[in-house]
Design an enzyme around this catalytic site. Structure first.
Site, PDB file in Angstrom:
ATOM      1  N   HIS A  64       0.810  -1.217   0.000  1.00  0.00           N
ATOM      2  CA  HIS A  64       0.000   0.000   0.000  1.00  0.00           C
ATOM      3  C   HIS A  64       0.840   1.262   0.000  1.00  0.00           C
ATOM      4  CE1 HIS A  64      -3.130  -2.555   2.365  1.00  0.00           C
ATOM      5  NE2 HIS A  64      -3.231  -2.767   1.075  1.00  0.00           N
ATOM      6  N   LYS A  73       5.450   5.797   7.753  1.00  0.00           N
ATOM      7  CA  LYS A  73       4.860   4.872   8.725  1.00  0.00           C
ATOM      8  C   LYS A  73       5.934   4.359   9.678  1.00  0.00           C
ATOM      9  CE  LYS A  73       1.299   3.228   5.539  1.00  0.00           C
ATOM     10  NZ  LYS A  73       0.779   2.056   4.798  1.00  0.00           N
ATOM     11  N   ASP A 170      -6.129  -5.602  -2.702  1.00  0.00           N
ATOM     12  CA  ASP A 170      -4.753  -6.061  -2.830  1.00  0.00           C
ATOM     13  C   ASP A 170      -4.609  -7.086  -3.954  1.00  0.00           C
ATOM     14  OD1 ASP A 170      -4.145  -4.363  -0.769  1.00  0.00           O
ATOM     15  OD2 ASP A 170      -4.191  -5.919   0.766  1.00  0.00           O
TER      16      ASP A 170
END
Length: 183
Positions: A64, A73, A170
């Site tokens: 992602h 992140k 996905d």
């Protein structure tokens, strides 16, 4: 200092290992300290959102990224074990299309810093896993993109011998050669 920071083969992606204090009662560690993060990992980062997912064995989430409102992140596992992956998707980078992967687990307490400009994913290796991560921008569904987990051009060596369980988005991920990427 309460953390040890190690660079990976992708210099911007960093492994963070906290100092864990344990005894017969259990353990304690500082999972995030803004001053230490700025001094040892990357200055000027502000986290705006914390996320928590729980997944069963064999679930693969990713790869992602957000093409606008790109997110950095800081990821960790508090239950179970995952194989975590970052892929450089910055066209101008000498590491474009290269990946880094490592085991994150409740036992090793490792964290991984994945800056904006990278796709991210993980597969659960234990019976289940709880995955926590801080992000530098909010989630925007309209900007979310997914690269297919088994893109042969990237060649991630997932440590699995089974077909992972994927979300529809996905499973419909694009190959890196067809995906929107960063300049």
């Amino acid at each position: 200092m309460a953390i040890q920071v190690t660079a990976t083969a992708l210099p911007e992606v960093k492994i963070i290992e906290p100092k864990v204090f344990g005894d017969a009662r259990g353990y304690f560690y500082e999972s995030f300290n803004a001053v230490e993060f700025a001094e040892q990992v990357e200055a000027g980062v502000t986290f705006v959102q914390d996320n928590h997912s729980r997944s069963a064995k064999g679930v693969l989430r990713g790869l992602h990224y957000q093409i606008q409102h790109a997110q950095g992140k800081l990821v960790r596992v508090v239950e179970g074990e995952v194989f975590d992956v970052a892929v450089d998707i910055r066209k101008s980078s000498p590491n474009f299309g290269k990946w880094e992967g490592l085991i994150l687990s409740a036992q090793n307490h490792r964290q991984l810093w994945i800056p904006p400009g990278f796709a991210h994913g993980f597969v659960v290796l234990s019976d289940s896993a709880q995955f926590l991560y801080k992000t530098t921008d909010y989630w925007f569904a309209e900007h979310e993109r997914s690269i297919i987990w088994n893109d042969v051009d990237i060649g991630i060596e997932w440590p699995i011998n089974f077909e992972p369980m994927l979300a529809a988005k996905d499973a419909a991920g694009k190959r890196l050669s067809e995906a929107e990427v960063f300049a």
